[in-house]
Design an enzyme around this catalytic site. Structure first.
Site, PDB file in Angstrom:
ATOM      1  N   CYS A   1     -23.458  -1.844  24.368  1.00 21.18           N
ATOM      2  CA  CYS A   1     -24.820  -1.314  24.399  1.00 21.18           C
ATOM      3  C   CYS A   1     -25.846  -2.433  24.476  1.00 21.18           C
ATOM      4  O   CYS A   1     -26.776  -2.376  25.279  1.00 21.18           O
ATOM      5  CB  CYS A   1     -25.086  -0.482  23.138  1.00 21.18           C
ATOM      6  SG  CYS A   1     -24.982   1.291  23.412  1.00 21.18           S
TER       7      CYS A   1
ATOM      8  N   HIS B   1       0.796  -1.231   0.000  1.00 21.78           N
ATOM      9  CA  HIS B   1       0.000   0.000   0.000  1.00 21.78           C
ATOM     10  C   HIS B   1       0.828   1.280   0.000  1.00 21.78           C
ATOM     11  O   HIS B   1       0.258   2.362  -0.137  1.00 21.78           O
ATOM     12  CB  HIS B   1      -0.938   0.017   1.217  1.00 21.78           C
ATOM     13  CG  HIS B   1      -1.975  -1.072   1.193  1.00 21.78           C
ATOM     14  ND1 HIS B   1      -3.036  -1.059   0.316  1.00 21.78           N
ATOM     15  CD2 HIS B   1      -2.111  -2.195   1.929  1.00 21.78           C
ATOM     16  CE1 HIS B   1      -3.790  -2.140   0.531  1.00 21.78           C
ATOM     17  NE2 HIS B   1      -3.242  -2.848   1.503  1.00 21.78           N
TER      18      HIS B   1
END
Lengths: 286, 109
Positions: free
Chosen positions: A247, A105
């Site tokens: 959550c 990359h």
């Protein structure tokens, strides 16, 4: 004597509201990092939220001014330590192929620019919606010959943070139509599905009650534009799926797995609710 | 050497004579308190930075003693008066005997 005591109490009562104000969130603050990068923390709601909310608001605006200021300077932002560590990881060869991220990359600043803003994204080859974390692990297992990172591990969170930093200031813009639509619809269904003994959905807190307090917690809209987030409560980075898990667990439900198809769908949907807000790179929350 | 230790300092490159400047320092360190136990019930040995100093041209600016209750990645922000151009040397002392040093040069003007 008695009068004196009473007036002292009265003075305390009068002064109390001012103490409370000092702890409150500064809802009108502008988020400018290092005095140069201006981030959008309020935006008109995307079209698909019509009838639900009018404006999308970054979680940054729900935090106290002390927490807010931590994010306004990269030196003060504790999350940057992890970005630095990920920068070292980026250039370190791992696995049987002897390759580092940089070998394919190049410079992360160029190759990963804008990536975070459009993920989760439909992946044509895989035939499914993929998250940044899944792409990192695909690279590791298929191209580097290395072990996959734990989905919410510290190494994964900081690599996500490094990638996220390259999109800081860009508006979140995930695609919800085309091939991704089916996954998005599922994510939306999950968002409005009540779970657990408490029978609460994401929407009960983050759509119906944002701005209110749930016990001592000031409810935000549950936006994930700032993720990965440095949370002061556990002094490390938290990923979207790690947060979702927390959550759902708090509704006293058996949670979906981190990296599961359900959470990928939910991540796409929740990300789309923040379309228009800035990617914050690494945010700081309580 | 403890893993992942990296000192960071933010100090101005230039200052006026007599100017009071703000210096921010942070060192990434796990600051293991010595109070915790691992999965098998064994005590994890203490490993903290126990002292931090800053010197300006050989004159001490700040000398801090640290104890196990200090959280991970200790951060210090303090002010210093700049009397002349010179070098600011920051030193952190690790429990394991390592010493980490960073130097910042401040010019006048």
């Amino acid at each position: 004597m008695k009068i004196k005591t009473l007036s002292a109490i009265a003075a305390m009562l009068v002064s109390t509201p001012f103490v409370a104000v000092a702890d409150e969130a500064d809802k009108d603050a502008n988020l400018v990092v290092n005095g140069e990068v201006e981030l959008v923390t309020r935006a008109p709601a995307p079209a698909h939220l019509e009838g639900a909310v009018d404006e999308v608001i970054s979680g940054w605006l729900f935090r106290t001014s002390e927490t807010q200021s931590l994010q306004m300077d990269d030196f003060d932002n504790p999350g940057m330590i992890f970005v630095d560590q990920a920068m070292d990881d980026w250039g370190t060869a791992v696995g049987s192929e002897g390759k580092s991220c940089a070998d394919c990359h190049g410079a992360v600043e160029d190759s990963m620019e804008g990536v975070r803003a459009v993920y989760p994204k439909w992946n044509e080859t895989a035939g499914e919606v993929r998250t940044v974390a899944q792409m990192i692990n695909e690279c590791r297992t298929d191209r580097m010959g290395a072990d996959a990172l734990g989905y919410t591990s510290a190494a994964m969170a900081r690599m996500e943070a490094l990638i996220s930093m390259q999109s800081r200031g860009m508006p979140v813009n995930v695609a919800i139509d085309g091939p991704a639509q089916e996954t998005w619809e599922w994510g939306k269904e999950l968002y409005y599905t009540r779970t657990g003994q408490l029978q609460m959905s994401c929407a009960n807190c983050h759509e119906d009650n944002y701005g209110n307090n749930i016990r001592a917690d000031h409810l935000s809209q549950g936006q994930i534009n700032g993720f990965p987030v440095y949370r002061l409560k556990n002094a490390k980075l938290t990923t979207p799926h790690g947060r979702f898990k927390g959550c759902v667990r708090d509704t006293r439900a058996e949670t979906y797995g981190t990296g599961s198809d359900a959470f990928v769908a939910l991540e796409l949907y929740v990300a789309s609710r923040g379309n228009g807000l800035s990617v914050e790179g690494v945010s700081v929350r309580n | 050497m403890a893993i992942g230790v990296k000192p960071r300092v933010k100090a101005p490159k230039t200052a006026e004579v007599g100017e009071v400047v703000t210096i921010k320092t942070l060192i990434s360190h796990k600051m293991e308190s010595g109070q915790r136990k691992d999965g098998d019930g064994n005590v994890i040995p203490r490993s903290i930075i126990h002292r931090f100093t800053c010197d300006y041209n050989g004159v001490n600016v700040i000398d801090v003693e640290m104890h196990p209750a200090i959280s991970t990645n200790p951060y210090f922000e303090f002010e210093a008066t700049i009397p002349e151009a010179g070098d600011m040397v920051f030193t952190w002392y690790d429990d394991d005997g390592d010493v980490y040093t960073t130097t910042k040069t401040v010019a006048i003007g």
